[in-house]
Design an enzyme around this catalytic site. Structure first.
Site, PDB file in Angstrom:
ATOM      1  N   GLU A 244       0.848  -1.194   0.000  1.00 45.91           N
ATOM      2  CA  GLU A 244       0.000   0.000   0.000  1.00 45.91           C
ATOM      3  C   GLU A 244       0.882   1.243   0.000  1.00 45.91           C
ATOM      4  O   GLU A 244       2.019   1.201   0.481  1.00 45.91           O
ATOM      5  CB  GLU A 244      -0.902   0.031   1.238  1.00 45.91           C
ATOM      6  N   LYS A 246       2.385   4.571   1.349  1.00 46.62           N
ATOM      7  CA  LYS A 246       2.558   5.162   2.686  1.00 46.62           C
ATOM      8  C   LYS A 246       2.361   6.670   2.551  1.00 46.62           C
ATOM      9  O   LYS A 246       3.157   7.355   1.927  1.00 46.62           O
ATOM     10  CB  LYS A 246       3.945   4.859   3.255  1.00 46.62           C
ATOM     11  N   ARG A 251      -2.803   9.601  10.948  1.00 44.41           N
ATOM     12  CA  ARG A 251      -3.702   8.474  11.212  1.00 44.41           C
ATOM     13  C   ARG A 251      -4.966   8.942  11.917  1.00 44.41           C
ATOM     14  O   ARG A 251      -4.947   9.855  12.730  1.00 44.41           O
ATOM     15  CB  ARG A 251      -3.007   7.427  12.084  1.00 44.41           C
ATOM     16  N   ARG A 266      -4.444   9.513  16.402  1.00 44.72           N
ATOM     17  CA  ARG A 266      -3.632   8.386  16.869  1.00 44.72           C
ATOM     18  C   ARG A 266      -3.281   8.542  18.343  1.00 44.72           C
ATOM     19  O   ARG A 266      -2.885   7.582  18.989  1.00 44.72           O
ATOM     20  CB  ARG A 266      -2.390   8.198  15.997  1.00 44.72           C
ATOM     21  N   GLU A 295      -5.884   7.180   7.018  1.00 45.35           N
ATOM     22  CA  GLU A 295      -4.962   8.310   7.048  1.00 45.35           C
ATOM     23  C   GLU A 295      -5.639   9.510   6.397  1.00 45.35           C
ATOM     24  O   GLU A 295      -6.240   9.390   5.328  1.00 45.35           O
ATOM     25  CB  GLU A 295      -3.684   7.949   6.271  1.00 45.35           C
ATOM     26  N   PHE A 334      -7.674   2.161   5.082  1.00 45.91           N
ATOM     27  CA  PHE A 334      -6.987   0.926   4.698  1.00 45.91           C
ATOM     28  C   PHE A 334      -7.307  -0.270   5.586  1.00 45.91           C
ATOM     29  O   PHE A 334      -6.803  -1.367   5.347  1.00 45.91           O
ATOM     30  CB  PHE A 334      -5.466   1.140   4.645  1.00 45.91           C
ATOM     31  N   ARG A 405       3.947  -2.717  17.617  1.00 43.01           N
ATOM     32  CA  ARG A 405       4.823  -2.377  16.503  1.00 43.01           C
ATOM     33  C   ARG A 405       5.586  -3.638  16.121  1.00 43.01           C
ATOM     34  O   ARG A 405       6.601  -3.977  16.721  1.00 43.01           O
ATOM     35  CB  ARG A 405       5.798  -1.259  16.897  1.00 43.01           C
ATOM     36  N   LYS A 411       7.205  -0.641   7.061  1.00 39.68           N
ATOM     37  CA  LYS A 411       7.210   0.604   6.283  1.00 39.68           C
ATOM     38  C   LYS A 411       8.550   0.748   5.571  1.00 39.68           C
ATOM     39  O   LYS A 411       9.608   0.482   6.150  1.00 39.68           O
ATOM     40  CB  LYS A 411       6.935   1.806   7.181  1.00 39.68           C
TER      41      LYS A 411
END
Length: 548
Positions: A244, A246, A251, A266, A295, A334, A405, A411
């Protein structure tokens, strides 16, 4: 539980070096608490007053705390400030000041854990022109009844920085141990409820219900996070992946039930009133009850604009309409976490994506399947040509894991590697930078502690430096010569050329050639780099793995 008992627990924890011993100590306390005390203790021991999803905020800064302590002790604010500068620690300074008062006064009332919590609720509820006066009155009452040791942890709690090393992971493990539960069950419930206090209460009352806990609309959960990684490694490890774009945006989480919707940042702040255009677009795009992850991207003439434009729209309370005309935001969704009463977090990404396409359609971010590195890198090149930051490479069977994470999402960006780090201190500048801060001390998080990894001064223009001084001047907690300690609330994105081991910093690491990139106003301290993830980056660096 008396607040003094809580303070004594904190003192023991602060002096305990081993993680397992700390977990044992907290686990021994939890079963002794009643149902009202349990969730409060769990939050307090992490340095928090309210659940992460709650809109309640204490709104206490250092100056209010100084004024409250000065009033109780019978001195001036400057004396309190000097004591903090001497010790370098708000809690220890307040403890010392209250010890002097203790010799000449009697206590009015014993502090109870729940009484302290109720007073902090009253503080958070204060609004309007007289709110600071009311907050000050509450703080004065609390410190007026506090023993010195209680004052140490009360002061830190008011600033929500306890410094005893009990982060979410340790407290989660303590809850599991206290009530003899599988830690994975506790983690599952925590991801859904976003409140370890409530999880602890449920663990005692009805442990069988933990497995059935689900997310709820209008109770935001932490957003799933990505690690920096490589396209080649992700495809080698997982075969087919989803690629996807970035986006250089911010967010958001969109919650909708019927005709009612809310948008959360976020940092889990309600920003609906700042983003009425996003709210209306998504409200009109689906008839279903949903929780969406996406986003917000600023665009001009159909092309993406930098992050700085986006953040000017978030949390804006005034002149929202005029700012909407200046800066157009579009939602790029997303992921979907919840659909018509059912959580989708445990389902694989491929299933969630299919559901998202079916219920939303418009405003869904493009996604491209890829089975080889060449195809994925072609998408990466296309993303850069379109003006995006890079790409996200996601494992198709990955569940949605709030606040984690991990390497299920990776990313990939060009150029210098970057880290999101907490600003914990600064140093006064010299020459052209005299009268302002010239460099900033950065830290990673590690189970409730913040461990320095270096200073950054490069990459900050004079204009940005003036903005940073305005941002930090009221966040100074302590001073020592040219150095100041800051409230750990602001996040910097920092580039670097290399991570090195170093005995000079408590983290054991240092950044080579750190360079300021930007302030991440959309990120909270909880979303910054951890010591474990920094060590993992260091390991990948030593193994020769790059960023592309």
């Amino acid at each position: 539980m008396q607040f003094l008992e809580f303070a004594q627990v904190c003192e023991h924890l602060e002096g305990t070096p081993g993680r397992l011993d700390m977990i044992e100590q907290v686990a021994a306390v939890l079963p002794r608490l009643d149902d009202e005390e349990l969730p409060v203790f769990v939050r307090f021991v992490m340095g928090r007053v309210f659940p992460d999803w709650s809109t309640k905020k204490l709104g206490v800064g250092p100056n209010l705390l100084y004024d409250a302590v000065a009033y109780v002790v019978g001195t001036k604010r400057e004396t309190v400030r000097e004591a903090i500068n001497t010790t370098g620690d708000v809690g220890l300074a307040v403890e010392g000041l209250l010890a002097r008062k203790e010799q000449t006064s009697f206590f009015i009332q014993e502090l109870d854990l729940l009484d302290v919590y109720r007073e902090l609720e009253r503080m958070a509820a204060a609004e309007g022109q007289r709110s600071q006066r009311e907050k000050l009155r509450v703080a004065q009452g609390l410190f007026g009844n506090a023993r010195p040791l209680e004052g140490r942890y009360l002061a830190r709690l008011l600033l929500e920085e306890l410094r005893i090393g009990m982060g979410e992971g340790n407290v989660r493990d303590a809850v599991a141990k206290a009530f003899e539960l599988d830690v994975r069950l506790v983690e599952h419930a925590h991801q859904a409820l976003n409140d370890l206090g409530e999880v602890a209460l449920l663990a005692r009352r009805d442990p069988d219900a933990l497995s059935g806990v689900t997310i709820e609309p209008f109770r935001p959960v932490k957003m799933m996070l990505a690690q920096a990684g490589t396209i080649a490694a992700q495809i080698e490890d997982h075969g087919e992946v989803a690629v996807e774009y970035k986006y250089d945006g911010s967010r958001f989480q969109f919650h909708k039930v019927g005709d009612v919707c809310r948008i959360y940042s976020r940092r889990l702040e309600d920003v609906t009133e700042s983003l009425p255009d996003i709210a209306n677009l998504l409200l009109e795009a689906t008839d279903h009850d949903v929780i969406l992850d996406g986003e917000a991207v600023a665009v001009r003439d159909g092309k993406p604009m930098p992050f700085q434009y986006v953040i000017r729209r978030f949390r804006r309370k005034h002149e929202v309409d005029s700012m909407m005309e200046k800066i157009e935001l579009v939602p790029m969704v997303f992921d979907i976490l919840y659909l018509d009463g059912e959580t989708l977090m445990d389902r694989p990404l491929a299933e969630r994506r299919k559901a998202l396409d079916e219920v939303l359609g418009a405003h869904v971010a493009p996604q491209f399947p890829a089975t080889d590195a060449a195809a994925a890198e072609a998408i990466y090149a296309e993303a850069l040509d379109l003006g995006h930051e890079g790409v996200m490479v996601k494992v198709l069977d990955s569940p949605y894991t709030p606040g984690v994470r991990g390497r299920l999402w990776v990313k990939v960006k060009p150029g210098v590697e970057t880290l999101d780090l907490v600003v914990v201190g600064a140093e006064w500048g010299e020459g052209r930078r005299a009268g302002t801060f010239g460099s900033f001390l950065l830290a990673v998080q590690d189970q409730g502690r913040l461990l320095p990894v270096g200073k950054v001064a490069t990459g900050i223009t004079d204009e940005v430096l003036a903005e940073l001084y305005a941002l930090f001047k009221d966040r100074v907690i302590a001073r020592s010569g040219k150095e100041v300690t800051l409230e750990p609330e602001v996040v910097f994105e920092v580039g670097y050329s290399e991570i090195q081991t170093s005995p000079n910093y408590e983290s054991g690491y240092a950044l080579r050639f750190p360079r300021f990139v930007r302030v991440r106003e959309d990120k909270s301290v909880d979303e910054t780099e951890t010591l474990d993830s920094l060590a993992e980056r260091y390991g990948r660096q030593r193994n020769g793995q790059g960023s592309l």
